[in-house]
Design an enzyme around this catalytic site. Structure first.
Site, short mmCIF file in Angstrom:
data_model
loop_
_atom_site.label_atom_id
_atom_site.label_comp_id
_atom_site.label_asym_id
_atom_site.label_seq_id
_atom_site.Cartn_x
_atom_site.Cartn_y
_atom_site.Cartn_z
N ILE A 70 43.23 32.58 45.57
CA ILE A 70 44.19 31.59 46.05
C ILE A 70 44.04 31.56 47.57
O ILE A 70 43.99 32.60 48.23
CB ILE A 70 45.63 31.95 45.63
CG1 ILE A 70 46.63 30.91 46.15
CG2 ILE A 70 46.02 33.35 46.07
CD1 ILE A 70 48.06 31.14 45.63
N SER A 71 43.93 30.36 48.13
CA SER A 71 43.71 30.22 49.58
C SER A 71 44.90 30.75 50.36
O SER A 71 46.04 30.75 49.88
CB SER A 71 43.46 28.76 49.94
OG SER A 71 42.30 28.27 49.33
N GLY A 72 44.65 31.17 51.59
CA GLY A 72 45.72 31.62 52.47
C GLY A 72 46.65 30.47 52.81
O GLY A 72 46.26 29.29 52.80
#
Length: 411
Positions: free
Chosen positions: A84-86
């Site tokens: 999951i992207s930051g």
């Protein structure tokens, strides 16, 4: 009329801040800090995007074991070799998409559902394609449970798009192809906008494409590192990563993105700039990290392939100069270079501070002129990729770096 709209959005922003920090929301204050320090402070200005980031429960889209890190500005593993992207990356990409309440958006993700949730309150409809069946089904259940009624999901080949719902006003892609997939070009409405990372596996650029007269007009944004699409899209890459020969690109920081002072191949820089310094070893550009508030990150990253079955050790040499460098909130917060190792599924990780990365056993603190430093680390057998981090690690002051080189020792 514009003034009334501005006042309205400011009021919504302040009200959302209050609700985010409500007593019945255990993550409210943490989310407030994330939006203030990690997103707004780094340049995201769109009030509606900030509001959505403030209210979207990221902890619901990560595994229970990762929830303590849900509001830390970092990517997190979600299984099936995906992440999951930051939060900042999500907010930045969403802002660049220029979301409008009437937009129909195609979102292509790796399986968390978080980006679709953030978009939900900003646009009319979100059509979300997840590339992994297990992750996609889990994301669908989470989105339904949380009440995101204007998000429709399916599992499939994201780069084939979703023809029956086309054309789309906006398309946002959070996994990286080598080139823009033609079906996405065809399914983007005239005048529509696409935000997508493209390029080689470890040398990607986040771009924004606008469709004009049937063709895409490209705008380069920033270097990036996203997980690849799996299956045929990944296997068909012309340039494949070679973990038997790990390398760092642009170690002298001389190459920058056109029209900017952002170094190419390096990504997610915070309080990092390229400066001209004739005293530097390269007699030109060098990287400068500066932080005035102890505890705040000042850093930059680069990914690279490394196969622990073939590589026994990595060695790094770099020239550094310091000015007013002091430890951060704790004595362990000192400037350093670190390497993160990941296995093929990105489920097993290890972070190593390169040692000694110093001369005469002295840490990078205080004031010092340019000096050459070296350090290294053994590579885990299970490692298949790495990320190099240069950072003040919470320390304050100014650190300049130049002529960074990475060498490998075979097993």
């Amino acid at each position: 009329m514009r003034c009334y709209k501005a006042v309205y959005f400011v009021m919504v922003f302040l009200l959302s801040a209050t609700s985010a920090a409500a007593p019945n929301d255990p993550y409210g204050l943490t989310r407030e800090r994330m939006v203030r320090d990690d997103i707004a402070a780094r340049g995201v200005r769109n009030v509606r995007v900030l509001e959505s980031m403030r209210l979207t429960p990221r902890h619901e889209f990560v595994s229970p074991s990762q929830r303590a890190l849900a509001y830390v500005d970092m990517s997190l593993p979600i299984g099936e070799a995906q992440t999951i992207s930051g939060p900042f990356v999500v907010a930045y990409m969403t802002e660049k998409l220029e979301p409008k309440p009437t937009d129909k958006v195609l979102e292509i993700g790796t399986g968390s559902g978080y980006q679709a949730a953030v978009l939900s309150s900003l646009v009319g409809m979100v059509y979300s394609i997840e590339i992994h069946k297990e992750l996609g089904l889990r994301a669908e259940r989470t989105l339904k449970r949380l009440g995101y009624r204007n998000v429709v999901t399916k599992v499939g080949d994201g780069f084939a798009g979703w023809k029956e719902h086309a054309p789309f006003d906006k398309i946002i892609v959070t996994c990286s192809p080598e080139d823009i997939p033609q079906p996405l070009v065809d399914q983007l409405a005239e005048g529509g906008m696409m935000v997508i990372p493209v390029g080689e596996r470890y040398d990607q650029i986040l771009v924004r494409m606008t469709k004009q007269d049937g063709k895409l007009v490209r705008e380069t944004l920033v270097p990036s590192l996203f997980v690849p699409m799996t299956g045929e899209a990944e296997e068909s890459r012309e340039t494949k990563p070679d973990g038997r020969n790990p390398q760092i690109t642009n170690g002298d920081f001389a190459d920058t993105i056109d029209g900017t002072d952002i170094p190419s191949a390096w990504y997610y820089g915070r309080q990092a700039t390229i400066i001209e310094d004739e005293s530097a070893p390269s007699r030109g550009r060098c990287l400068q990290l500066h932080n005035a508030q102890p505890g705040r990150p000042a850093q930059i990253f680069q990914g690279f392939p490394v196969d622990g079955r073939a590589i026994r050790r990595l060695s790094v040499t770099v020239s550094v100069r310091g000015e007013g460098l002091m430890t951060g909130v704790t004595t362990n917060e000192v400037p350093a270079i670190a390497v993160y190792f990941y296995d093929s599924q990105r489920s097993r990780t290890k972070r190593v501070i390169l040692a000694p990365m110093m001369t005469q056993n002295s840490k990078w603190l205080g004031d010092f002129a340019w000096k050459r430093c070296a350090g290294g680390t053994f590579v885990p057998l299970w490692a298949r990729e790495g990320i190099l981090q240069i950072g003040l690690m919470g320390a304050s002051g100014t650190l300049a770096l130049d002529d960074l080189k990475v060498e490998s020792e075979k097993r």
